[in-house]
Write a protein that holds these residues in place. Structure first.
Motif, PDB file in Angstrom:
ATOM      1  N   LYS A  69       0.825  -1.212   0.000  1.00  0.00           N
ATOM      2  CA  LYS A  69       0.000   0.000   0.000  1.00  0.00           C
ATOM      3  C   LYS A  69       0.861   1.264   0.000  1.00  0.00           C
ATOM      4  N   GLY A  72       2.281   1.756  -3.392  1.00  0.00           N
ATOM      5  CA  GLY A  72       1.210   2.156  -4.293  1.00  0.00           C
ATOM      6  C   GLY A  72       0.852   3.621  -4.141  1.00  0.00           C
ATOM      7  N   LYS A  73       0.763   4.067  -2.895  1.00  0.00           N
ATOM      8  CA  LYS A  73       0.402   5.458  -2.624  1.00  0.00           C
ATOM      9  C   LYS A  73       1.521   6.412  -3.030  1.00  0.00           C
ATOM     10  N   LYS A  78       0.429  -0.331  -9.172  1.00  0.00           N
ATOM     11  CA  LYS A  78      -0.797  -1.110  -9.076  1.00  0.00           C
ATOM     12  C   LYS A  78      -0.537  -2.374  -8.261  1.00  0.00           C
ATOM     13  N   ALA A  80      -1.910  -6.337  -7.168  1.00  0.00           N
ATOM     14  CA  ALA A  80      -2.721  -7.498  -7.550  1.00  0.00           C
ATOM     15  C   ALA A  80      -2.684  -8.521  -6.421  1.00  0.00           C
ATOM     16  N   THR A 126      -7.437  -3.694  -0.665  1.00  0.00           N
ATOM     17  CA  THR A 126      -8.325  -3.667  -1.832  1.00  0.00           C
ATOM     18  C   THR A 126      -7.438  -3.492  -3.058  1.00  0.00           C
ATOM     19  N   PRO A 127      -7.076  -4.589  -3.717  1.00  0.00           N
ATOM     20  CA  PRO A 127      -6.140  -4.504  -4.840  1.00  0.00           C
ATOM     21  C   PRO A 127      -6.767  -3.878  -6.081  1.00  0.00           C
ATOM     22  N   ASP A 128      -5.915  -3.468  -6.992  1.00  0.00           N
ATOM     23  CA  ASP A 128      -6.389  -2.949  -8.279  1.00  0.00           C
ATOM     24  C   ASP A 128      -6.825  -4.082  -9.195  1.00  0.00           C
ATOM     25  N   TYR A 129      -6.194  -5.246  -9.013  1.00  0.00           N
ATOM     26  CA  TYR A 129      -6.516  -6.412  -9.833  1.00  0.00           C
ATOM     27  C   TYR A 129      -6.770  -7.619  -8.928  1.00  0.00           C
ATOM     28  N   TYR A 130      -7.847  -8.334  -9.220  1.00  0.00           N
ATOM     29  CA  TYR A 130      -8.134  -9.581  -8.525  1.00  0.00           C
ATOM     30  C   TYR A 130      -7.744 -10.740  -9.435  1.00  0.00           C
TER      31      TYR A 130
END
Length: 254
Positions: A69, A72-73, A78, A80, A126-130
């Motif tokens: 995280k 990412g921030k 991104k 996954a 809460t990922p960008d890709y599942y």
């Protein structure tokens, strides 16, 4: 062409896949690893941190999700993760387990003569890709996702098919030259199936989070599968078992 770098992280290996136009971080690392990554990417590779276009979180433990995280921030990377419902650290028990896992991480660091560092990270993701089983990684289709649950309910391994090597995160650990199951194992049946699944791929080499790049023989695979627990092996179960023994001991003495 792929260059795969292995860095010595806080308590685990950090695997960074380098491509001419992008970088892939094979796991979310520990929060304490951010400085290590920044130094390597900026000073050694002469690249920008924003070149990390994808971070995979193989599961939610502190040394596999702790930096995701934050990176990412900070750099727009991104994230996954496995397409598994809910959060691993949910409810009151989950919050306690999250705290316990961070304390265990610090304990392991101490065993490795590492200084205590700030490793707190969010218990939710809460990922960008599942990711789904057998799918390719978004933007890195040369890597195939394999669900390898057991250690937790959302573990994944990453198979680079061209070089025929697979990153298995905590599917196994190597201790004194012997391959053993990780601790904990929440889902023993899934864990055994995961071992059999990866063994069947017959890959050239296996990348361990706690160990190194290894090649397992047929005998070593069989020994590892034989060691797979038949009951959950967790710190919570251990505490409950010890507490029960203490209470029974008091009852008997009365």
């Amino acid at each position: 062409m792929l260059k795969l770098h292995c860095l010595n992280g806080y308590i685990q290996n950090i695997y960074l896949a380098e491509y001419p136009d992008k970088l892939l971080l094979l796991d979310g690392c520990c929060r304490a690893d951010v400085d290590i990554l920044e130094d390597f990417i900026i000073n050694e590779l002469k690249r920008s941190m924003s070149d990390i276009t994808l971070i995979v979180v193989t599961h939610m433990h502190p040394d596999h999700a702790g930096a995701a995280k934050l990176l990412g921030k900070k750099y727009g990377c991104k994230i996954a993760a496995a397409n598994v419902p809910g959060q691993w650290y949910s409810g009151l028990d989950g919050k306690l387990m999250h705290l316990t896992d961070m304390l265990l991480t610090l304990w392991v660091a101490g065993r490795h003569k590492k200084a205590k560092k700030f490793i707190y990270y969010s218990s939710s993701l809460t990922p960008d890709y599942y990711l789904i089983d057998q799918a390719g990684l978004p933007g890195f289709e040369d890597w195939q996702v394999h669900f390898t649950q057991g250690h937790t309910d959302r573990d994944i391994s990453l198979h680079h098919q061209i070089s025929d090597q697979i990153y298995v995160a905590d599917l196994m650990v190597k201790v004194r030259g012997k391959f053993i199951p990780p601790y904990p194992v929440f889902y023993p049946n899934r864990y055994r199936k995961s071992l059999i699944k990866i063994k069947a791929l017959k890959v050239e080499s296996v990348l361990l989070a706690h160990g190194a790049k290894v090649q397992l023989t047929e005998q070593q695979w069989q020994q590892l599968i034989a060691l797979a627990p038949t009951q959950p092996v967790t710190h919570w179960r251990s505490v409950k078992t010890k507490l029960k023994r203490v209470l029974l001991g008091k009852d008997n003495s009365g």
